[in-house]
Design a protein around this motif. Structure first.
Motif, PDB file in Angstrom:
ATOM      1  N   LYS A 137       0.830  -1.204   0.000  1.00 24.97           N
ATOM      2  CA  LYS A 137       0.000   0.000   0.000  1.00 24.97           C
ATOM      3  C   LYS A 137       0.861   1.249   0.000  1.00 24.97           C
ATOM      4  CE  LYS A 137      -3.596   2.365   2.659  1.00 24.97           C
ATOM      5  NZ  LYS A 137      -4.406   2.343   3.915  1.00 24.97           N
ATOM      6  N   ALA A 138       1.945   1.256   0.784  1.00 25.88           N
ATOM      7  CA  ALA A 138       2.833   2.417   0.834  1.00 25.88           C
ATOM      8  C   ALA A 138       3.519   2.648  -0.514  1.00 25.88           C
ATOM      9  CB  ALA A 138       3.874   2.223   1.937  1.00 25.88           C
ATOM     10  N   LEU A 139       3.914   1.574  -1.200  1.00 31.26           N
ATOM     11  CA  LEU A 139       4.520   1.719  -2.526  1.00 31.26           C
ATOM     12  C   LEU A 139       3.517   2.259  -3.540  1.00 31.26           C
ATOM     13  CD1 LEU A 139       6.698  -1.521  -2.782  1.00 31.26           C
ATOM     14  CD2 LEU A 139       7.538   0.830  -2.835  1.00 31.26           C
ATOM     15  N   ASP A 140       2.283   1.791  -3.474  1.00 30.29           N
ATOM     16  CA  ASP A 140       1.248   2.293  -4.388  1.00 30.29           C
ATOM     17  C   ASP A 140       1.022   3.786  -4.184  1.00 30.29           C
ATOM     18  OD1 ASP A 140       0.900  -0.195  -5.479  1.00 30.29           O
ATOM     19  OD2 ASP A 140      -0.792  -0.732  -4.182  1.00 30.29           O
ATOM     20  N   GLU A 141       1.032   4.224  -2.936  1.00 25.17           N
ATOM     21  CA  GLU A 141       0.770   5.634  -2.642  1.00 25.17           C
ATOM     22  C   GLU A 141       1.852   6.542  -3.207  1.00 25.17           C
ATOM     23  OE1 GLU A 141       0.372   5.685   1.563  1.00 25.17           O
ATOM     24  OE2 GLU A 141      -1.743   5.050   1.559  1.00 25.17           O
ATOM     25  N   ILE A 142       3.129   6.145  -3.083  1.00 26.15           N
ATOM     26  CA  ILE A 142       4.198   7.005  -3.593  1.00 26.15           C
ATOM     27  C   ILE A 142       4.270   6.939  -5.121  1.00 26.15           C
ATOM     28  CG2 ILE A 142       6.065   5.299  -3.438  1.00 26.15           C
ATOM     29  CD1 ILE A 142       7.866   7.608  -2.470  1.00 26.15           C
ATOM     30  N   CYS A 143       3.938   5.784  -5.715  1.00 22.69           N
ATOM     31  CA  CYS A 143       3.929   5.681  -7.178  1.00 22.69           C
ATOM     32  C   CYS A 143       2.829   6.551  -7.788  1.00 22.69           C
ATOM     33  CB  CYS A 143       3.734   4.227  -7.609  1.00 22.69           C
ATOM     34  SG  CYS A 143       5.200   3.190  -7.367  1.00 22.69           S
ATOM     35  N   LEU A 144       1.718   6.715  -7.098  1.00 23.88           N
ATOM     36  CA  LEU A 144       0.619   7.552  -7.578  1.00 23.88           C
ATOM     37  C   LEU A 144       0.808   9.020  -7.222  1.00 23.88           C
ATOM     38  CD1 LEU A 144      -2.394   5.220  -6.689  1.00 23.88           C
ATOM     39  CD2 LEU A 144      -1.433   5.662  -8.962  1.00 23.88           C
ATOM     40  N   GLY A 145       1.856   9.321  -6.447  1.00 21.28           N
ATOM     41  CA  GLY A 145       2.103  10.708  -6.058  1.00 21.28           C
ATOM     42  C   GLY A 145       1.262  11.166  -4.883  1.00 21.28           C
ATOM     43  N   GLU A 146       0.613  10.228  -4.183  1.00 20.74           N
ATOM     44  CA  GLU A 146      -0.217  10.606  -3.035  1.00 20.74           C
ATOM     45  C   GLU A 146       0.642  10.956  -1.824  1.00 20.74           C
ATOM     46  OE1 GLU A 146      -2.857   7.372  -2.393  1.00 20.74           O
ATOM     47  OE2 GLU A 146      -3.900   7.603  -4.314  1.00 20.74           O
ATOM     48  N   THR A 147       1.845  10.434  -1.768  1.00 20.41           N
ATOM     49  CA  THR A 147       2.803  10.789  -0.724  1.00 20.41           C
ATOM     50  C   THR A 147       4.147  11.066  -1.376  1.00 20.41           C
ATOM     51  OG1 THR A 147       3.414   8.464  -0.354  1.00 20.41           O
ATOM     52  CG2 THR A 147       1.647   9.370   1.021  1.00 20.41           C
ATOM     53  N   ASP A 148       4.986  11.818  -0.662  1.00 20.14           N
ATOM     54  CA  ASP A 148       6.300  12.163  -1.196  1.00 20.14           C
ATOM     55  C   ASP A 148       7.408  11.259  -0.663  1.00 20.14           C
ATOM     56  OD1 ASP A 148       5.261  14.285  -2.660  1.00 20.14           O
ATOM     57  OD2 ASP A 148       5.454  15.674  -0.972  1.00 20.14           O
ATOM     58  N   VAL A 149       7.131  10.583   0.450  1.00 18.71           N
ATOM     59  CA  VAL A 149       8.171   9.794   1.113  1.00 18.71           C
ATOM     60  C   VAL A 149       7.639   8.401   1.419  1.00 18.71           C
ATOM     61  CG1 VAL A 149       9.667   9.603   3.129  1.00 18.71           C
ATOM     62  CG2 VAL A 149       9.237  11.841   2.112  1.00 18.71           C
ATOM     63  N   PHE A 150       8.502   7.409   1.238  1.00 18.25           N
ATOM     64  CA  PHE A 150       8.192   6.020   1.576  1.00 18.25           C
ATOM     65  C   PHE A 150       9.161   5.571   2.663  1.00 18.25           C
ATOM     66  CE2 PHE A 150       9.587   1.602   1.038  1.00 18.25           C
ATOM     67  CZ  PHE A 150       8.388   0.901   1.099  1.00 18.25           C
ATOM     68  N   TYR A 151       8.639   5.051   3.790  1.00 15.62           N
ATOM     69  CA  TYR A 151       9.482   4.534   4.868  1.00 15.62           C
ATOM     70  C   TYR A 151       8.787   3.334   5.489  1.00 15.62           C
ATOM     71  CZ  TYR A 151      11.517   3.858   9.449  1.00 15.62           C
ATOM     72  OH  TYR A 151      12.083   3.289  10.563  1.00 15.62           O
ATOM     73  N   GLN A 152       9.471   2.175   5.482  1.00 14.45           N
ATOM     74  CA  GLN A 152       8.881   0.960   6.021  1.00 14.45           C
ATOM     75  C   GLN A 152       9.959   0.060   6.628  1.00 14.45           C
ATOM     76  OE1 GLN A 152       5.611   0.027   6.209  1.00 14.45           O
ATOM     77  NE2 GLN A 152       5.009   2.000   5.339  1.00 14.45           N
ATOM     78  N   GLN A 153       9.558  -0.704   7.651  1.00 13.71           N
ATOM     79  CA  GLN A 153      10.361  -1.784   8.197  1.00 13.71           C
ATOM     80  C   GLN A 153       9.601  -3.083   7.979  1.00 13.71           C
ATOM     81  OE1 GLN A 153      11.424  -1.162  12.286  1.00 13.71           O
ATOM     82  NE2 GLN A 153      12.618   0.682  11.884  1.00 13.71           N
ATOM     83  N   TYR A 154      10.310  -4.141   7.574  1.00 15.25           N
ATOM     84  CA  TYR A 154       9.619  -5.373   7.245  1.00 15.25           C
ATOM     85  C   TYR A 154      10.599  -6.538   7.282  1.00 15.25           C
ATOM     86  CZ  TYR A 154      11.627  -3.626   2.901  1.00 15.25           C
ATOM     87  OH  TYR A 154      12.481  -3.105   1.960  1.00 15.25           O
ATOM     88  N   GLN A 155      10.045  -7.744   7.307  1.00 10.78           N
ATOM     89  CA  GLN A 155      10.853  -8.956   7.269  1.00 10.78           C
ATOM     90  C   GLN A 155      10.847  -9.546   5.859  1.00 10.78           C
ATOM     91  OE1 GLN A 155       9.455 -11.167  10.879  1.00 10.78           O
ATOM     92  NE2 GLN A 155      11.485 -12.071  10.823  1.00 10.78           N
ATOM     93  N   VAL A 156      12.026  -9.983   5.422  1.00 12.45           N
ATOM     94  CA  VAL A 156      12.191 -10.500   4.065  1.00 12.45           C
ATOM     95  C   VAL A 156      12.609 -11.963   4.130  1.00 12.45           C
ATOM     96  CG1 VAL A 156      13.308 -10.137   1.833  1.00 12.45           C
ATOM     97  CG2 VAL A 156      12.966  -8.205   3.389  1.00 12.45           C
ATOM     98  N   LYS A 157      12.046 -12.766   3.231  1.00 12.67           N
ATOM     99  CA  LYS A 157      12.473 -14.164   3.118  1.00 12.67           C
ATOM    100  C   LYS A 157      13.842 -14.197   2.447  1.00 12.67           C
ATOM    101  CE  LYS A 157       7.642 -15.396   2.286  1.00 12.67           C
ATOM    102  NZ  LYS A 157       6.684 -15.863   1.255  1.00 12.67           N
ATOM    103  N   SER A 158      14.799 -14.781   3.127  1.00 14.82           N
ATOM    104  CA  SER A 158      16.163 -14.852   2.593  1.00 14.82           C
ATOM    105  C   SER A 158      16.222 -15.835   1.430  1.00 14.82           C
ATOM    106  CB  SER A 158      17.122 -15.277   3.697  1.00 14.82           C
ATOM    107  OG  SER A 158      18.411 -15.518   3.181  1.00 14.82           O
ATOM    108  N   VAL A 159      17.259 -15.654   0.598  1.00  8.96           N
ATOM    109  CA  VAL A 159      17.476 -16.620  -0.484  1.00  8.96           C
ATOM    110  C   VAL A 159      17.992 -17.945   0.078  1.00  8.96           C
ATOM    111  CG1 VAL A 159      17.900 -14.841  -2.215  1.00  8.96           C
ATOM    112  CG2 VAL A 159      19.817 -15.708  -0.870  1.00  8.96           C
ATOM    113  N   ILE A 160      18.440 -17.911   1.353  1.00  9.06           N
ATOM    114  CA  ILE A 160      18.831 -19.157   2.037  1.00  9.06           C
ATOM    115  C   ILE A 160      17.567 -19.795   2.596  1.00  9.06           C
ATOM    116  CG2 ILE A 160      20.214 -20.149   3.899  1.00  9.06           C
ATOM    117  CD1 ILE A 160      22.038 -17.703   3.695  1.00  9.06           C
ATOM    118  N   PRO A 161      17.245 -21.013   2.223  1.00 10.31           N
ATOM    119  CA  PRO A 161      15.995 -21.641   2.669  1.00 10.31           C
ATOM    120  C   PRO A 161      15.856 -21.657   4.192  1.00 10.31           C
ATOM    121  CG  PRO A 161      17.041 -22.962   0.955  1.00 10.31           C
ATOM    122  CD  PRO A 161      18.025 -21.897   1.330  1.00 10.31           C
TER     123      PRO A 161
END
Length: 429
Positions: A137-161
């Protein structure tokens, strides 16, 4: 630069005028010497023009080289900053909704890097499910110009299983069209596993401190009750002694007073032991200790007034260790007291086993047992598994502290409804 252009125009026009003048003359009016002078003047002017043009080109080339060096220096500094901060830089095409990773200097291994031109929706799918909706949702908002800044913390699945990592990302609009619609989103990401570990450690420390405060409050309330109970019995039975005529009744009252004196003494001793441990004044008095004699003496003393039989299991005729006699007594007394509290039928057995260069002293009972979840915390201060059973919650904590001083460890093996075995493992020398 304007002076250079002016000079070139002037020189060119001069040569042109001279050439026209030469052509306008009739050859029969000009001598060969004059022609040579005129040609020489024209050649000289052309030479000056060529030299000046070379000078202009060289100065322009020098300026270009200077700008190139500045740009290269800027790139070096930019790359140094990225490496120092362990950043990955990327950009997004908002119209195509595609992401491109430019550099990746993130530390550790297993970092996920999407292929160039990957759709941002596919990129988001690499995140943990509970983060996908929020980050998408945050990426969609900045791509549409609804916000000027994107800032997020999240967990990513590593390439190591089976592995994952925490990441923090910043992004902003880098370029817009005439209507203000974003044309380019630029961003940077970094690993924050260490920060998350510190945050979790702080949260656990805070929770532990809050739990400790709660246990201390409960301990103080419980301590008043624990001390008041034997005191009331002592005072009450002592008041009855003068009016009791039967010798048998007097002896029974005296026995009850003595039993309650022992209870009160154990409570006070527990408090004193814990105070000494907290103050760091609990020193060692190491001597040769005969475990057979120690356990036999304790069995006879504690069996008095205890309905459940206390058995001994001594595998050797003599067992000498180099340790602190008083601390060993305290450890085994707390083990026995704990077993007596929770064992209403069956038996209580105490003994020891020799294991390599260590001896394991233990007390086994047939009581109610301890749940698996409680076995980890039962040796902590003020912890009481059953609030309805008398006790201060300090005994096993004192045992743990004494065992550490003696260079040993403590533990418990238990199953609900099948009893428990508390043990302390100590070095022989």
């Amino acid at each position: 630069m304007c002076d250079s252009v002016f000079f070139l125009n002037f020189a060119t026009s001069t040569v042109t005028i001279m050439a026209e003048n030469i052509l306008s003359f009739s050859l029969h009016n000009v001598t060969s010497v004059q022609i040579m002078w005129i040609l020489g003047a024209v050649f000289f002017l052309l030479l000056i023009i060529l030299i000046y043009r070379q000078y202009v080109k060289r100065r322009q080339l020098k300026n270009d080289l200077s700008e190139l060096e500045k740009m290269m220096q800027s790139n070096v500094e930019y790359e140094f900053v990225l490496k120092a901060m362990h950043l990955a830089t990327w950009h997004v095409n908002p119209k195509m909704r595609t992401v491109f990773f430019d550099n990746d200097y993130r530390e550790d291994t297993g970092n996920f890097i999407p292929e160039a031109g990957t759709n941002i929706d596919d990129w988001v799918l690499q995140l943990f499910p509970n983060d996908q909706s929020r980050v998408g949702k945050a990426l969609d908002e900045i791509c549409l110009g609804e916000t000027d800044v994107f800032y997020q913390q999240y967990q990513v699945k590593s390439v190591i299983p089976g592995k994952s990592y925490w990441e923090e990302s910043y992004a902003t609009i880098g370029e817009r069209d005439a209507d203000g619609t974003p044309l380019k989103i630029v961003g940077a990401s970094m690993r924050i596993d260490n920060r998350k570990d510190m945050e979790n450690a702080l949260i656990q420390a805070r929770n532990k401190a809050q739990e400790s405060d709660r246990l201390k409050t409960a301990f103080l309330a419980n301590m008043g009750h624990e001390i008041r109970t034997p005191l009331n019995a002592i005072v009450g039975f002592a008041d009855l002694l003068p009016v009791v005529q039967s010798e048998e009744d007097r002896n029974q009252l005296i026995q009850e007073i003595q039993n309650n004196n022992q209870k009160l003494l154990r409570i006070i001793n527990g408090l004193v032991s814990m105070s000494e441990i907290e103050a760091g004044a609990n020193s060692l008095a190491l001597n040769v200790v005969d475990l057979n004699s120690l356990l036999s003496e304790m069995q006879e003393r504690i069996q008095v007034g205890t309905e459940v039989p206390i058995l001994l299991q001594l595998p050797q005729k003599e067992m000498l260790i180099h340790s602190d006699l008083e601390k060993l007594k305290t450890i085994m007394e707390h083990f026995l007291t704990n077993a007596i509290k929770f064992t209403t039928s069956g038996t209580i057995t105490m003994g020891y086993d020799v294991e390599d260069n260590h001896v394991r002293l233990w007390v086994r009972d047939t009581g109610k047992g301890i749940a698996k979840d409680d076995q980890e915390r039962i040796f902590e201060r003020f912890v009481k598994i059953d609030e309805y059973v008398p006790g201060t919650g300090l005994g096993l904590s004192v045992v743990k502290s004494h065992a550490r001083q003696l260079g040993g460890t403590v533990g418990v093996e238990s199953e609900l409804g099948e009893g428990s075995r508390f043990w302390v493992l100590l070095p022989l020398t």
